[in-house]
Each structure stands twice: as C-alpha cells, then as structure tokens.
Write an enzyme that holds these catalytic residues in place. Structure first.
Site, mmCIF file in Angstrom:
data_model
loop_
_atom_site.group_PDB
_atom_site.id
_atom_site.type_symbol
_atom_site.label_atom_id
_atom_site.label_comp_id
_atom_site.label_asym_id
_atom_site.label_seq_id
_atom_site.Cartn_x
_atom_site.Cartn_y
_atom_site.Cartn_z
ATOM 1 N N GLU A 199 0.826 -1.204 0.000
ATOM 2 C CA GLU A 199 0.000 0.000 0.000
ATOM 3 C C GLU A 199 0.860 1.253 0.000
ATOM 4 O O GLU A 199 1.203 1.792 1.064
ATOM 5 C CB GLU A 199 -0.924 0.016 1.235
ATOM 6 N N GLU A 236 -6.163 -7.401 -0.590
ATOM 7 C CA GLU A 236 -6.430 -7.291 0.857
ATOM 8 C C GLU A 236 -7.757 -6.577 1.063
ATOM 9 O O GLU A 236 -8.028 -5.566 0.425
ATOM 10 C CB GLU A 236 -5.301 -6.495 1.530
ATOM 11 N N LYS A 262 -4.959 -11.647 16.789
ATOM 12 C CA LYS A 262 -4.814 -10.327 17.410
ATOM 13 C C LYS A 262 -6.184 -9.800 17.822
ATOM 14 O O LYS A 262 -7.161 -9.965 17.095
ATOM 15 C CB LYS A 262 -4.133 -9.356 16.444
HETATM 16 C C1 IDC Z 1 -2.885 -3.381 10.452
HETATM 17 C C2 IDC Z 1 -3.029 -4.492 11.442
HETATM 18 C C3 IDC Z 1 -2.712 -4.001 12.825
HETATM 19 C C4 IDC Z 1 -1.351 -3.348 12.808
HETATM 20 C C5 IDC Z 1 -1.316 -2.244 11.769
HETATM 21 C C6 IDC Z 1 0.020 -1.542 11.678
HETATM 22 O O1 IDC Z 1 -4.325 -5.014 11.375
HETATM 23 O O2 IDC Z 1 -2.744 -5.080 13.738
HETATM 24 O O3 IDC Z 1 -1.083 -2.815 14.083
HETATM 25 O O4 IDC Z 1 -1.618 -2.819 10.513
HETATM 26 O O5 IDC Z 1 0.998 -2.363 11.222
HETATM 27 C C7 IDC Z 1 -4.053 -2.036 5.738
HETATM 28 C C8 IDC Z 1 -2.712 -2.655 5.783
HETATM 29 C C9 IDC Z 1 -2.588 -3.615 6.916
HETATM 30 C C10 IDC Z 1 -3.296 -3.080 8.131
HETATM 31 C C11 IDC Z 1 -4.789 -3.030 7.823
HETATM 32 C C12 IDC Z 1 -5.660 -2.591 8.985
HETATM 33 O O6 IDC Z 1 -2.339 -3.265 4.564
HETATM 34 O O7 IDC Z 1 -1.223 -3.813 7.193
HETATM 35 O O8 IDC Z 1 -3.076 -3.969 9.194
HETATM 36 N N1 IDC Z 1 -4.975 -2.150 6.686
HETATM 37 O O9 IDC Z 1 -5.334 -1.309 9.414
HETATM 38 N N2 IDC Z 1 -4.536 -1.265 4.797
HETATM 39 C C13 IDC Z 1 -5.749 -0.832 5.161
HETATM 40 C C14 IDC Z 1 -6.050 -1.379 6.372
#
Ligand code: IDC
Length: 521
Positions: A353, A443, A482
């Site tokens: 992303e 995702e 988690k």
């Molecule tokens: C989130 C995880 C969370 C973590 C955070 C930071 O769910 O536990 O603390 O990242 O690393 C994304 C990302 C994905 C994110 C997810 C939710 O690709 O890594 O995971 N998210 O926030 N894009 C949109 C949402």
C-alpha cells in the site's frame, strides 16, 4: 512390495502329561501350522505377483496415464506429470491390455479388445504401444479377490484426456457431479472396463486447485487458468510475519495444516504471506532477513504441497514510498523469483500500500524496474502492483497503465475496508475495470480501515458480490488472533490450524462463509 501381516507360526507348548495326547496335539498343531503357513504363503505370493499400475496426471492436457512401468512413471513425474498413486493392482498374467497412442492429440487409449487395437493402429494417428499390463476381463464374481475398474468419459476434453479408469467407486460416482473446475455432467460413467486383483494402497488423492487450474495468466481484466478459463483466487492473508500477539508469533500460522484447513474447510485456493518491510522487526527494519525468507519459503512449500496459490507480499505501509527500500526489494524479489521460477502457483505483490502522498508516476517507475527483475527469472510470473492512497487509486493506474512486457500478467491492487470504503470506491473499481484495468483485491477487511471496530457485513457483502460478478480475486485480512475486529481467530484460541467455527471471530466466520459459498462448498 506391500507388507502384509504374516500369521505367527510358533506355538506354546501344551501342558499335558499324557504322551499320546501330547503327540496328537503336537502333530495336530504342526499340521495346522503348515496349512496356515501355506495359505498365508499363497496369499503373499498372489500379492507379490500382483503388479501395481500407477496413475500419473498431466496438468496441461488433463490426461491420466496408466502405466505399470516404474521407469516411465518416474520419468514422466519429473517432466510435468503428477504422480497420483497406485491406481490398482493387476495380475502378472491374464487378459492383455493394449495401449495405443494418438500422435496427433497425444491421447492414450487402453483396450482389451485385439480387434479394436488392430483397427485403430492402422488408422491415421494411432500407434500401438504394446501390452502394458494384464487384467481380468470377465467378472470373477468374487468381490474379495477382484475389484471392478470403472471407466469414465470426459465429454469436454477434446482429443486428449478423454477417458479415466478408476478403481475408486467414490470417484466414479462423484466426478459426474462436477466440481474442482469441471462442470456437472462433463464426466459420463461408462461402466466396468475390467477387473483388477486389488487396491492394497490408498486410492489416488483428489485433485487440488493447482492440479485443476495450473499456472495462471491475465487476459483482459481476468485471471485465467492454464486452459484459458476465467479463474478467481480467494483466500486469507496472514498478518505481519514478524509480529507476535497473545504469545503467538504470527509466523507460526505459516504451516501446512493451517493452509489445509483454509483449503478444505474454508474453500480457499490461495494464501497471502504479508511480510512487513518497516515496523515490528520488518524486513528492512531490523528484521532477520534470512529467517523471514525462510518463513516465506515454508509458506510457498506448504501451499505448493497442497496445490494452492500463494502471494508473496512486500508489505510496505509505514514507509509509503516503495522506492525508499528499492534496493532491498530488488534483491528480495530477485532471490525469491529465482528460487520459485518453476512454481506456477506463486504470485508476487511488489508494494502492498503506497501512501503518504506518493504518486502513481513514482510507483509505476518502481514497478517498471522491479517487474523485469522477477520476469528475468520467471518470465510468466503474475505480479500485483499497489496503487496510491493505500491501494485505492486504481483510477490513476487505469489512466496510465504499465505497457510493454512489464504490463503483461500484471494486476493492480485495490484494497477496501468495508466500513470505510463504500460505494464510492466500488464505483471507482467498476470504472477502472470498464477501462480494461485488471484488478486484484489482494487485501480487504470487513471493518474499519484501522483494522479494528466497525464490522460491516452489509458493505462487505456488496463488495464481494461485485468482485464475484466481475471475476475480481480477493484475499481477507487477516489470519491471526490479534485482538482486533479484522482478525479471523478468537484472541483466546491458540490453535494454529483446524479451527472450529466457535473459535473464529465474527469476521472469521463471515469470511469463511463467503469463501465456502463462492467455492460451492
Ligand atoms: C494493520 C493491522 C494491525 C497493525 C497495523 C500496523 O491489522 O494489527 O497494528 O496494521 O501495522 C491495511 C494494511 C494492513 C493493516 C490493515 C488494517 O495493509 O497492514 O493492518 N490495513 O489497518 N490497509 C488498510 C487497512
């Protein structure tokens, strides 16, 4: 040779004081033992004399080949065919089975009918290959010594892979019902072809997603399988491979049993390995590079073993500009694609992303440099490219696609979190698809973009309905415990595979249901 349990031939000395009785008893036992031993020996001889007929499967033609020739089996299995096990056992002598080969279509035909053999081998295209094994033609009427081998006809396989011989009655009954990419009615039952002397081994395994669909490619906005049929990938993404929560290192979810649960119980055909590059000991941020690569390898091997597809995800997030760690990315993808160049089931996602204001022009430049690194090793590899604003700006990519070889077999990422990204982002996806941009939802979450709070299954359903209708593939975030809404497993459940539904979260259960429905389970 197959092991059998031979009966014990020793006997305890009988406690008797009468000499005559003793002699009689000893003699009697001796005779019994000899008779028993002889019977056992005859059974063993029959088994020893039986000849295994192997079944191997050609993914690109869909043909199942039968051979009693171990060399042929071994050679073909290392040249693109998959060994499926012993199809059945046959007597060393008996009725001859003739094999014919069609030099035009490459199909093989087996017949016990000498007349058919002679007619066909004088006809254009068929070549007689000799007697390949022996069978019992007439019904011996004894179900414990002879097993019917059924023949099925595939009406869709034109020219090659037209027939299948199986001893597995379940396979004979269920193939015509369709499944695994074959429509109902494609296979027709043709009755008993001949009788074999026994199975003695497990029947061939049912085929996996990869066996059925093979290497994928991109055609228009679709992913298509090796046979050119539209194909959709659906599955789970791991959370960060370097994360640990509730005492469970998330790398532990990268195991064969976990993936098998996803495949068999959830109906998933793909897994995504999310390797963070920055935070939490990410690959470029203090993480143990060798260990992380080892986890990726383990994941690829498990997926390969199970015939699943697998996405290697370079999970940029905290540092939203993919060029910031381009050297590492280049090295990583060079090594991975070199190692997995013969794995048609591996997909490469080169920047999860992009964010922080990085524009499409910058991302496109990065992609145009990284894709050739991968394709130099694996020319047909599928690559997924992230788009600006956390992979939401598929419109930017649609307006300025990657052209030339790097643009082939390349998909563009769109990520949604159901409670944050709603109809406006679906409109954007539709418009980009209409403009011909191949999209992969590599995702999505059923909740807020934060990953926590705001479960919204109504919106999530609208998203998946649309994705399914337009053949857009999707992967859910995330397979872990988690304590946040996006997770599929309950925070108190430490199991690393084989989860029961009550051990899944609301999101996990919903996603499992959606996946099973899409897979027709
Ligand atoms: C989130 C995880 C969370 C973590 C955070 C930071 O769910 O536990 O603390 O990242 O690393 C994304 C990302 C994905 C994110 C997810 C939710 O690709 O890594 O995971 N998210 O926030 N894009 C949109 C949402």
């Amino acid at each position: 040779m197959t092991q059998t349990n031979r009966p014990a031939t020793g006997s305890a000395r009988p406690a008797s004081h009468r000499p005559l009785a003793l002699v009689t008893l000893v003699l009697g036992l001796l005779v019994a033992c000899l008779a028993f031993g002889a019977r056992a020996a005859r059974a063993d001889e029959a088994l020893d004399a039986s000849v295994p007929v192997y079944r191997i499967y050609n993914r690109s033609t869909g043909e199942h080949l039968l051979t009693a020739d171990e060399n042929e089996k071994n050679y073909q299995s290392s040249h693109g065919w998959r060994y499926e096990g012993i199809a059945f056992r046959t007597p060393a002598t008996g009725d001859e089975v003739y094999r014919l080969y069609n030099t035009a279509t490459h199909d093989h035909l087996y017949t016990t009918d000498a007349h058919e053999r002679d007619v066909l081998s004088t006809e254009n295209g068929w070549r007689y290959e000799g007697v390949k094994f022996h069978v019992i033609k007439a019904d011996p009427g004894n179900p414990t010594t002879a097993y019917p081998v059924y023949r099925l006809w595939n009406t869709l396989n034109k020219g090659v892979g037209t027939h299948l011989w199986t001893l597995d009655e379940n396979e004979y009954q269920t193939l015509p019902q369709g499944g695994s990419g074959t429509p109902a009615g494609a296979w027709k039952q043709e009755g008993v072809a001949w009788y074999a002397t026994g199975p003695f081994e497990a029947a061939p395994k049912p085929s996996t997603p990869y066996d059925t669909h093979g290497a994928l490619s991109v055609r228009g906005t679709d992913i298509v399988d090796e046979y050119g049929r539209k194909f959709q990938l659906r599955g789970m993404s791991t959370h960060g491979l370097s994360f640990t929560e509730e005492g469970v290192p998330f790398k532990d979810y990268v195991n064969r049993d976990a993936f098998q649960t996803l495949r068999d119980d959830w109906g998933a055909n793909c897994v995504r390995l999310a390797m963070y590059t920055e935070s939490y000991m990410g690959y470029c941020n203090g993480g143990n590079k060798e260990e992380l690569k080892g986890i990726v390898r383990r994941g690829v091997n498990a997926a390969t073993d199970l015939g699943m597809y697998v996405i290697i995800d370079w999970h940029i997030l905290e540092n939203g500009n993919p060029t910031a760690r381009e050297g590492d990315a280049r090295e990583f993808f060079d090594q991975m694609s070199r190692e997995f160049k013969d794995h048609g089931n591996v997909l490469y996602e080169i920047c999860n992303e992009p964010n922080g204001g990085v524009d499409w022009y910058t991302i496109k430049g990065y992609a145009e440099r990284i894709i050739p690194v991968i394709r130099a090793n694996d020319p047909d590899a599928i690559v997924i490219v992230g788009t600006p604003e956390w992979s939401q700006r598929v419109d930017s990519a649609a307006a300025d696609r990657i052209w030339g070889p790097s643009g082939e077999n390349t998909l563009y990422a769109l990520h949604f979190y159901a409670n944050t990204h709603t109809q406006w982002l679906r409109d954007r996806m539709n418009a980009a698809l209409d403009a011909g941009l191949p999209i992969f939802i590599s995702e999505f979450g059923t909740c807020d973009a934060s990953g926590n709070g705001g479960l919204n299954f109504g919106e999530a359903q609208q998203w998946l309905d649309l994705a399914n209708r337009r053949n857009v593939s999707w992967m859910n975030w995330s397979l872990c415990l988690k304590n946040e809404s996006a997770s599929a497993i309950q925070p108190w459940c430490k199991k690393l595979s084989g989860w029961e539904t009550w051990e899944l979260t609301d999101s996990g259960n919903w996603v499992r249901g959606a996946m099973r429905a899409a897979a027709g389970l």
